[in-house]
Design a protein around this motif. Sequence first.
Motif, PDB file in Angstrom:
ATOM      1  N   SER A 270       0.859  -1.190   0.000  1.00 18.69           N
ATOM      2  CA  SER A 270       0.000   0.000   0.000  1.00 18.69           C
ATOM      3  C   SER A 270       0.893   1.236   0.000  1.00 18.69           C
ATOM      4  CB  SER A 270      -0.907   0.034   1.240  1.00 18.69           C
ATOM      5  OG  SER A 270      -1.754  -1.083   1.290  1.00 18.69           O
ATOM      6  N   LYS A 274      -3.485   3.607   0.737  1.00 19.06           N
ATOM      7  CA  LYS A 274      -4.375   2.816  -0.119  1.00 19.06           C
ATOM      8  C   LYS A 274      -3.605   1.647  -0.741  1.00 19.06           C
ATOM      9  CE  LYS A 274      -7.048   6.910  -1.529  1.00 19.06           C
ATOM     10  NZ  LYS A 274      -7.480   7.741  -2.682  1.00 19.06           N
ATOM     11  N   PRO A 275      -4.313   0.572  -1.099  1.00 22.70           N
ATOM     12  CA  PRO A 275      -3.629  -0.524  -1.789  1.00 22.70           C
ATOM     13  C   PRO A 275      -2.945  -0.015  -3.052  1.00 22.70           C
ATOM     14  CG  PRO A 275      -5.810  -1.227  -1.091  1.00 22.70           C
ATOM     15  CD  PRO A 275      -5.740   0.254  -0.833  1.00 22.70           C
ATOM     16  N   GLN A 283      -3.671  -5.756  -7.420  1.00 24.29           N
ATOM     17  CA  GLN A 283      -2.817  -5.642  -6.236  1.00 24.29           C
ATOM     18  C   GLN A 283      -1.360  -6.015  -6.519  1.00 24.29           C
ATOM     19  OE1 GLN A 283      -3.529  -4.632  -2.831  1.00 24.29           O
ATOM     20  NE2 GLN A 283      -1.287  -4.662  -2.925  1.00 24.29           N
TER      21      GLN A 283
END
Length: 370
Positions: A270, A274-275, A283
Amino acid sequence: MHMFRRSPDKPANPLSTKAIYWLKHHKKLSITLGIIFVLVIAGGAAAAFYFTHQTPEVVSVNKPTPKPAPTPEPVKYYSPLTGNLVETEAATHQAVTGIMMENSPDARPQSGLKDSGVVFEAIAEGGITRFLVLYQEQKPQLIGPVRSVRMYYVDWVAAFNASVAHVGGSAAALTEVRNGNYRDIDQFFNSSSYWRATDRYAPHNVYTSFERIDALNAKKGFTTSEFTGFTRKDSATTTPTVTSIDVKMSGPLFNSHYAYNAATNTYDRSQAGKPHLDREGGQISPRVVVAMKVNQVRVFEDGYREQIDAVGSGSATIFQDGTVQEVTWKKLSRTAQVTFTDAAGVDVPLARGQTWLAAIPSNTGGVTWQ
């Protein structure tokens, strides 16, 4: 006149006379005995023939039964960049390309970052981080945004015998990368291998693909790369002891967090709270995270620039397989590879897979975990 006289008969043999007499009076028995006699003679002859025509049997004494030869293990080939299995020996020699990728908020989310082998992260200017992204077996078809290069990224890329894809750079970096000792594929001189996207504004919109990069490398004769990668090992299944990592690079927009994912044995990254997502791949989750402390100062070149001592040594922290290990990093020369050793000076291998190395300013940055 001579007279011939017949000789008198010899007297009969009394034994012969008796035998004849016996045979005349025992005809059935004599026939039976005759048959038995013939059979005995015939059997004896057959036995004699059998034994005189037999091939002698060779008997092996104490000779072990030979064991079948073991089936040879299939040959395995590993990428020198990631340590991952590849299909052929030729794949271990294919060209490596390092691409400078922007990480300002206007450049997010990036493309082609998830499907890469090794990432070096460092501050480029004003606290903004930038990535040197290295590829060998992975070939994403959308990569960017591509930005300019700095001297310390040149130091890191030199160890991989890699092409360097970038859009210009600092004066020191360009002087070095254009001296004929590097595989320079600067967008300034190879514009057809890059394009500007229309959904982002300049300078955050230069992209490329491996269809174009491979063609450019082939045209310039950059078809193989020979280098020493990081020492690698198979991932170990252990009970995780560290599941949360925080890396301080500069400020909130560029500091990063890693959450250990036990299901994949990777670290979900992250940034800015945030990711961190790849625009196409989702991701971003490296297998190994390395936080390297580096000496960093600001100097004046063609303007104020960051200067990082990428050649030298310092402390580092390795996170892999849910564990942490504090080590020393060392890079002996520009073309030498970064190595990691423990307190006893023993080489520390990294797990196979994507490896993320963050160059943290030793005076202002830091890493914590729990």
